[in-house]
Design a protein around this motif. Structure first.
Motif, PDB file in Angstrom:
ATOM      1  N   HIS A  77       0.822  -1.212   0.000  1.00  0.00           N
ATOM      2  CA  HIS A  77       0.000   0.000   0.000  1.00  0.00           C
ATOM      3  C   HIS A  77       0.857   1.263   0.000  1.00  0.00           C
ATOM      4  CE1 HIS A  77      -2.389   3.137   2.187  1.00  0.00           C
ATOM      5  NE2 HIS A  77      -3.258   2.790   1.264  1.00  0.00           N
ATOM      6  N   HIS A  78       1.927   1.261   0.788  1.00  0.00           N
ATOM      7  CA  HIS A  78       2.800   2.434   0.808  1.00  0.00           C
ATOM      8  C   HIS A  78       4.197   2.064   1.281  1.00  0.00           C
ATOM      9  CE1 HIS A  78       1.131   2.480   4.991  1.00  0.00           C
ATOM     10  NE2 HIS A  78       2.336   2.869   5.314  1.00  0.00           N
ATOM     11  N   ILE A  79       5.123   2.965   0.978  1.00  0.00           N
ATOM     12  CA  ILE A  79       6.483   2.859   1.514  1.00  0.00           C
ATOM     13  C   ILE A  79       6.698   4.093   2.375  1.00  0.00           C
ATOM     14  CG2 ILE A  79       8.943   2.750   0.959  1.00  0.00           C
ATOM     15  CD1 ILE A  79       8.213   1.379  -1.633  1.00  0.00           C
ATOM     16  N   ALA A  80       7.125   3.858   3.605  1.00  0.00           N
ATOM     17  CA  ALA A  80       7.305   4.964   4.542  1.00  0.00           C
ATOM     18  C   ALA A  80       8.791   5.236   4.749  1.00  0.00           C
ATOM     19  CB  ALA A  80       6.651   4.638   5.883  1.00  0.00           C
ATOM     20  N   PHE A  81       9.132   6.511   4.708  1.00  0.00           N
ATOM     21  CA  PHE A  81      10.506   6.936   4.927  1.00  0.00           C
ATOM     22  C   PHE A  81      10.586   7.752   6.207  1.00  0.00           C
ATOM     23  CE2 PHE A  81      10.183   6.186   0.419  1.00  0.00           C
ATOM     24  CZ  PHE A  81      11.388   5.570   0.111  1.00  0.00           C
ATOM     25  N   ALA A  82      11.620   7.500   6.973  1.00  0.00           N
ATOM     26  CA  ALA A  82      11.855   8.300   8.169  1.00  0.00           C
ATOM     27  C   ALA A  82      12.492   9.624   7.764  1.00  0.00           C
ATOM     28  CB  ALA A  82      12.791   7.548   9.126  1.00  0.00           C
ATOM     29  N   VAL A  83      12.013  10.691   8.358  1.00  0.00           N
ATOM     30  CA  VAL A  83      12.623  12.007   8.137  1.00  0.00           C
ATOM     31  C   VAL A  83      12.875  12.644   9.505  1.00  0.00           C
ATOM     32  CG1 VAL A  83      11.505  12.358   5.893  1.00  0.00           C
ATOM     33  CG2 VAL A  83      10.395  13.211   7.956  1.00  0.00           C
ATOM     34  N   GLU A  84      13.850  13.526   9.537  1.00  0.00           N
ATOM     35  CA  GLU A  84      14.196  14.151  10.811  1.00  0.00           C
ATOM     36  C   GLU A  84      13.264  15.327  11.105  1.00  0.00           C
ATOM     37  OE1 GLU A  84      18.189  16.072  12.489  1.00  0.00           O
ATOM     38  OE2 GLU A  84      18.461  14.105  11.536  1.00  0.00           O
ATOM     39  N   ASP A  85      12.921  16.077  10.041  1.00  0.00           N
ATOM     40  CA  ASP A  85      12.073  17.251  10.215  1.00  0.00           C
ATOM     41  C   ASP A  85      10.970  17.214   9.157  1.00  0.00           C
ATOM     42  OD1 ASP A  85      10.838  19.698  10.276  1.00  0.00           O
ATOM     43  OD2 ASP A  85      12.693  20.864  10.325  1.00  0.00           O
ATOM     44  N   ILE A  86       9.816  16.716   9.564  1.00  0.00           N
ATOM     45  CA  ILE A  86       8.742  16.481   8.594  1.00  0.00           C
ATOM     46  C   ILE A  86       8.251  17.794   7.980  1.00  0.00           C
ATOM     47  CG2 ILE A  86       6.819  16.470  10.255  1.00  0.00           C
ATOM     48  CD1 ILE A  86       5.739  13.993   8.624  1.00  0.00           C
ATOM     49  N   GLY A 124       3.136   6.225  -9.106  1.00  0.00           N
ATOM     50  CA  GLY A 124       2.170   5.221  -8.682  1.00  0.00           C
ATOM     51  C   GLY A 124       2.397   4.651  -7.295  1.00  0.00           C
ATOM     52  N   VAL A 125       3.380   5.207  -6.577  1.00  0.00           N
ATOM     53  CA  VAL A 125       3.655   4.691  -5.232  1.00  0.00           C
ATOM     54  C   VAL A 125       3.226   5.725  -4.188  1.00  0.00           C
ATOM     55  CG1 VAL A 125       5.436   3.871  -3.628  1.00  0.00           C
ATOM     56  CG2 VAL A 125       5.600   3.341  -6.072  1.00  0.00           C
ATOM     57  N   LEU A 126       2.409   5.279  -3.246  1.00  0.00           N
ATOM     58  CA  LEU A 126       2.046   6.145  -2.126  1.00  0.00           C
ATOM     59  C   LEU A 126       3.247   6.204  -1.179  1.00  0.00           C
ATOM     60  CD1 LEU A 126      -0.109   7.776  -0.515  1.00  0.00           C
ATOM     61  CD2 LEU A 126      -0.824   5.606   0.503  1.00  0.00           C
ATOM     62  N   ILE A 127       3.735   7.415  -0.943  1.00  0.00           N
ATOM     63  CA  ILE A 127       4.914   7.606  -0.094  1.00  0.00           C
ATOM     64  C   ILE A 127       4.466   8.225   1.223  1.00  0.00           C
ATOM     65  CG2 ILE A 127       7.127   8.820   0.149  1.00  0.00           C
ATOM     66  CD1 ILE A 127       7.294   6.907  -2.159  1.00  0.00           C
ATOM     67  N   GLU A 128       4.943   7.663   2.308  1.00  0.00           N
ATOM     68  CA  GLU A 128       4.655   8.233   3.625  1.00  0.00           C
ATOM     69  C   GLU A 128       5.940   8.800   4.201  1.00  0.00           C
ATOM     70  OE1 GLU A 128       3.046   5.335   6.404  1.00  0.00           O
ATOM     71  OE2 GLU A 128       3.472   6.592   8.133  1.00  0.00           O
ATOM     72  N   LEU A 129       5.862  10.012   4.718  1.00  0.00           N
ATOM     73  CA  LEU A 129       6.984  10.541   5.489  1.00  0.00           C
ATOM     74  C   LEU A 129       6.622  10.359   6.946  1.00  0.00           C
ATOM     75  CD1 LEU A 129       7.595  14.075   3.908  1.00  0.00           C
ATOM     76  CD2 LEU A 129       8.068  11.820   2.960  1.00  0.00           C
ATOM     77  N   CYS A 130       7.555   9.939   7.758  1.00  0.00           N
ATOM     78  CA  CYS A 130       7.223   9.869   9.173  1.00  0.00           C
ATOM     79  C   CYS A 130       8.371  10.314  10.052  1.00  0.00           C
ATOM     80  CB  CYS A 130       6.687   8.499   9.566  1.00  0.00           C
ATOM     81  SG  CYS A 130       7.760   7.133   9.227  1.00  0.00           S
ATOM     82  N   GLN A 131       7.966  10.991  11.089  1.00  0.00           N
ATOM     83  CA  GLN A 131       8.923  11.514  12.056  1.00  0.00           C
ATOM     84  C   GLN A 131       8.513  11.015  13.426  1.00  0.00           C
ATOM     85  OE1 GLN A 131       9.194  15.822  12.168  1.00  0.00           O
ATOM     86  NE2 GLN A 131      10.234  15.798  14.123  1.00  0.00           N
ATOM     87  N   GLU A 132       9.462  10.448  14.129  1.00  0.00           N
ATOM     88  CA  GLU A 132       9.211   9.954  15.488  1.00  0.00           C
ATOM     89  C   GLU A 132       8.765  11.138  16.372  1.00  0.00           C
ATOM     90  OE1 GLU A 132      10.536   6.573  16.096  1.00  0.00           O
ATOM     91  OE2 GLU A 132       9.335   6.602  17.925  1.00  0.00           O
ATOM     92  N   ILE A 133       7.702  10.923  17.141  1.00  0.00           N
ATOM     93  CA  ILE A 133       7.278  11.966  18.079  1.00  0.00           C
ATOM     94  C   ILE A 133       8.072  11.803  19.357  1.00  0.00           C
ATOM     95  CG2 ILE A 133       5.376  12.831  19.482  1.00  0.00           C
ATOM     96  CD1 ILE A 133       3.484  11.774  17.247  1.00  0.00           C
TER      97      ILE A 133
END
Ligand code: ZN
Length: 139
Positions: A77-86, A124-133
């Motif tokens: 469904h998606h690929i999530a990437f970690a980012v430091e500052d969303i 065609g790829v749903l990309i998620e950015l995520c930052q640890e809270i």
């Protein structure tokens, strides 16, 4: 800049069945189940070394996962990437002409702030950015 792939999200119809199958497949048990009520999904997380797999099942027909499975069937469904500052990554992508699905980061599963990039913007790829809270305790 994206730091690493944080997890891969897989849309499933039946979370109990998929969880048990992925436990067998990966050789490890799910370490967490979490409902994200605002997104109408229930998630289950697996760790494989430094990487994670997130199974997502719809809780009702309002869910984007429900619509995804109706349209495309189960699958990645998606690929999530970690980012430091969303915030700065969202601004950077906006400036580069990417379509973001949410204007502000929202609270996702697994203690993360998340934002999605429209699949039309990313081949065609749903990309998620995520930052640890990081919870700041007030003293
Ligand atoms: Zn995700």
């Amino acid at each position: 800049m994206f730091e690493k792939i944080e997890h891969i999200g897989i849309a499933v119809r039946n979370l109990d069945q998929a969880e048990s199958l992925y436990e067998t497949l990966l050789g490890t048990a799910s370490y967490k189940r979490e409902t994200v009520a605002s997104e109408h999904v229930i998630t289950s997380f697996f760790g494989t070394g430094p990487n994670k797999i997130e199974l997502l099942a719809a809780t009702d027909e309002m869910s984007a996962i429900y619509k995804f499975i109706e349209k495309k069937g189960e699958g990645i469904h998606h690929i999530a990437f970690a980012v430091e500052d969303i915030y700065s990554e969202m601004q950077r992508l906006k400036n580069e002409g990417f379509t973001l699905l949410n204007e502000e980061p929202k609270r996702g599963a697994d203690n993360k702030l998340v934002c999605f990039v429209h699949p039309k913007s990313a081949n065609g790829v749903l990309i998620e950015l995520c930052q640890e809270i990081i919870e700041v305790s007030e003293e």
